[in-house]
Structures are given as structure tokens and as C-alpha cells.
Design an enzyme around this catalytic site. Structure first.
Site, PDB file in Angstrom:
ATOM      1  N   ASP A   7       1.068  -1.050  -0.078  1.00 35.88           N
ATOM      2  CA  ASP A   7       0.147  -0.002  -0.056  1.00 35.88           C
ATOM      3  C   ASP A   7       0.911   1.130   0.015  1.00 35.88           C
ATOM      4  O   ASP A   7       2.181   1.212   0.552  1.00 35.88           O
ATOM      5  CB  ASP A   7      -0.822   0.069   1.050  1.00 35.88           C
ATOM      6  CG  ASP A   7      -1.756   1.017   1.230  1.00 35.88           C
ATOM      7  OD1 ASP A   7      -2.618   1.346   0.122  1.00 35.88           O
ATOM      8  OD2 ASP A   7      -2.117   2.063   2.156  1.00 35.88           O
ATOM      9  N   GLU A   9       0.905   6.037   0.550  1.00 39.03           N
ATOM     10  CA  GLU A   9       0.040   6.919   0.684  1.00 39.03           C
ATOM     11  C   GLU A   9       0.868   8.067  -0.195  1.00 39.03           C
ATOM     12  O   GLU A   9       1.991   8.199  -0.395  1.00 39.03           O
ATOM     13  CB  GLU A   9       0.429   7.406   1.963  1.00 39.03           C
ATOM     14  CG  GLU A   9      -0.433   6.484   3.261  1.00 39.03           C
ATOM     15  CD  GLU A   9      -1.986   6.077   2.817  1.00 39.03           C
ATOM     16  OE1 GLU A   9      -2.656   7.004   2.379  1.00 39.03           O
ATOM     17  OE2 GLU A   9      -2.597   5.294   3.361  1.00 39.03           O
ATOM     18  N   HIS A  57      -4.776  10.469   5.579  1.00 40.84           N
ATOM     19  CA  HIS A  57      -3.495   9.807   6.102  1.00 40.84           C
ATOM     20  C   HIS A  57      -2.748  10.498   7.397  1.00 40.84           C
ATOM     21  O   HIS A  57      -1.832   9.717   8.312  1.00 40.84           O
ATOM     22  CB  HIS A  57      -2.461   9.380   5.247  1.00 40.84           C
ATOM     23  CG  HIS A  57      -2.057  10.409   4.259  1.00 40.84           C
ATOM     24  ND1 HIS A  57      -1.414  11.596   4.825  1.00 40.84           N
ATOM     25  CD2 HIS A  57      -1.991  10.539   2.875  1.00 40.84           C
ATOM     26  CE1 HIS A  57      -1.054  12.459   3.883  1.00 40.84           C
ATOM     27  NE2 HIS A  57      -1.515  11.566   2.735  1.00 40.84           N
ATOM     28  N   HIS A 153      -5.747   6.455   7.492  1.00 33.86           N
ATOM     29  CA  HIS A 153      -5.054   5.557   6.554  1.00 33.86           C
ATOM     30  C   HIS A 153      -3.518   5.472   6.969  1.00 33.86           C
ATOM     31  O   HIS A 153      -3.045   6.526   7.306  1.00 33.86           O
ATOM     32  CB  HIS A 153      -5.282   5.869   5.101  1.00 33.86           C
ATOM     33  CG  HIS A 153      -6.525   5.515   4.675  1.00 33.86           C
ATOM     34  ND1 HIS A 153      -6.787   4.765   3.460  1.00 33.86           N
ATOM     35  CD2 HIS A 153      -7.777   6.113   4.827  1.00 33.86           C
ATOM     36  CE1 HIS A 153      -8.133   4.755   3.588  1.00 33.86           C
ATOM     37  NE2 HIS A 153      -8.889   5.443   4.110  1.00 33.86           N
ATOM     38  N   ASP A 158      -2.472  -0.610   6.663  1.00 31.74           N
ATOM     39  CA  ASP A 158      -3.439  -0.882   5.527  1.00 31.74           C
ATOM     40  C   ASP A 158      -2.872  -2.360   4.866  1.00 31.74           C
ATOM     41  O   ASP A 158      -3.757  -3.096   4.498  1.00 31.74           O
ATOM     42  CB  ASP A 158      -3.661   0.212   4.594  1.00 31.74           C
ATOM     43  CG  ASP A 158      -4.509   1.277   5.155  1.00 31.74           C
ATOM     44  OD1 ASP A 158      -4.801   1.074   6.256  1.00 31.74           O
ATOM     45  OD2 ASP A 158      -4.775   2.216   4.435  1.00 31.74           O
TER      46      ASP A 158
END
Length: 231
Positions: A7, A9, A57, A153, A158
Site C-alpha cells: 500500500d 500514501e 492519512h 490510513h 493498511d
């Protein structure tokens, strides 16, 4: 089989508008088992993180000021994922950003898909649960995965949650190898039997009530994920 659940961000939603990756989180699966091996890094994007992204986030511009640039972590990141199958929720988003970051370093570099397989769990979820919400929070609720600690997040968090979701979404537990010729079952000759004349008796351990409850909850998760259980 080696898989890397991944994942990211970012500063915004579109790399074509100059947005960059600010966090990468990966966890490793080998033969559908978490190994405990992971990769995690924050990245200084050399640009402002949009307020809308920060609200998702919580990663601020101030926090990223002293972090490494992508160029400094690119080799380590590539070494971690090279040759694996990447498991990503909404893969087009993350893969697009990863390829953009590498293209900034070398415009002629091949896309990450040239070295890694890509499995999109969002596409899997939409096929398995058409017409339903299939974001990560919805899937956690559907499969009984506790994500109460996920207030914002985060790439590594995640990825860890997605690993649990993926294993249930793709069929739950691996098949038990109870057959005598399996690698884990051993050969028939390895089975030990008690000699009745020895006077030995079997020790019977009954499950406690909390163990039975935990077992039933887990079986419910398997039932939801695969539609059938053996017992």
C-alpha cells in the site's frame, strides 16, 4: 510462491498533476503465510501534501521534511518487491504512482509489472461481491477483521489489514494436508500406535469454553469467505 501485500500514501490522487508517494508499506507472504518480513518507509516528496490528503492519512509536510527522497530508497524498495506478486487494493492507483516515481529517475526504465505480477484485490472483491461496498473498511466488516485501530490510513497498517482480507477473500485457510503421503502428514510408516499391552492410555484434553467460542467465530469467518467448510 512469494507475494508482497503493498500500500502507498501520496500527496494527492494523480501523479500526472505532479503528486508523489510519501509512504510505502509492504508485508511478505510465502505460500499464503505471513512471514513477519516487511518493508516500510516515509518519503520526502519535495512538494506540498494537499490538505485533503492529510485529512485521510495524517502525514504532514513538517513530518516529511527530514525523510529520504525516493531516489535514496528506490533500490531497497525494488529489491524487496522484485520477482514477487504484488497484492494491492485498487492496484491501478498504487502501480501508477510507483511507475511514475521510477520514471522520474529514469524515463526509459521498464514498468514495475515487468518484474512483478500484480493482483488487484478490489477487482477480486467486486467479482465476488457485486453491487456491494468493497473498500477495505467494508471488507473488514464483511469478513470479521478487527480494524478498530485504523483511525487514519497508513501504508503499513493498511498492508497488514489487506493481507488478512486477501487471505479470506481468496479462499480462507489453505487446505489441510491430512493425507498420509503429504509433506506435512508424513508416511504411513511414521504413524505411531499405542500398544495395548503397554498399559498406556490416551490423554484426552477437552477444549475450554473460550477456545470453543474462538473456534466457532473463526469457522464463521471461513464460512463467509468460502461459502463452505469441511467441519
Amino acid at each position: 510462491m512469494r507475494q508482497v501485500v503493498l500500500d502507498t500514501e501520496t500527496t494527492g490522487i494523480d501523479p500526472k498533476q505532479g503528486h508523489r508517494i510519501i509512504e510505502i508499506g509492504c508485508v511478505e507472504l510465502i505460500d499464503r503465510k505471513l512471514t513477519g518480513n516487511h518493508y516500510h518507509v516515509y518519503i520526502n516528496p519535495d512538494r506540498v501534501v494537499e490538505e485533503e490528503a492529510i485529512s485521510v492519512h495524517g502525514i504532514t509536510n513538517e513530518f516529511l521534511e527530514d525523510k529520504s527522497r525516493f531516489a535514496q530508497i528506490a533500490d531497497d524498495f525494488f529489491a524487496f518487491v522484485d520477482g514477487s506478486e504484488l497484492v494491492i487494493h485498487n492496484a491501478a492507483f498504487d502501480v501508477g504512482f510507483i511507475n511514475h516515481e521510477f520514471s522520474l529517475l529514469n524515463p526509459k526504465r521498464q514498468v514495475i509489472e515487468s518484474n512483478c505480477g500484480v493482483l488487484d484485490t478490489l477487482a477480486m472483491a467486486r467479482e465476488k461481491h457485486p453491487g456491494q461496498k468493497n473498500n477495505l473498511d467494508a471488507l473488514c466488516k464483511r469478513y470479521g477483521i478487527d480494524n478498530g485501530h485504523r483511525t487514519l490510513h497508513g501504508a503499513l497498517l493498511d498492508a497488514e489489514i489487506l493481507a488478512d482480507v486477501y487471505l479470506l477473500l481468496s479462499g480462507g485457510q489453505s487446505a489441510f494436508e491430512l493425507d498420509a503421503n503429504s509433506a506435512s502428514g508424513g508416511q504411513v510408516g511414521d504413524i505411531r500406535r499405542l500398544d495395548r499391552s503397554s498399559g498406556q492410555s490416551l490423554l484426552v484434553c477437552s477444549a475450554q469454553s473460550d477456545e470453543i467460542e474462538a473456534h466457532n467465530l473463526y469457522m464463521e469467518k471461513l464460512q463467509k469467505s468460502s461459502g463452505k467448510t469441511l467441519w
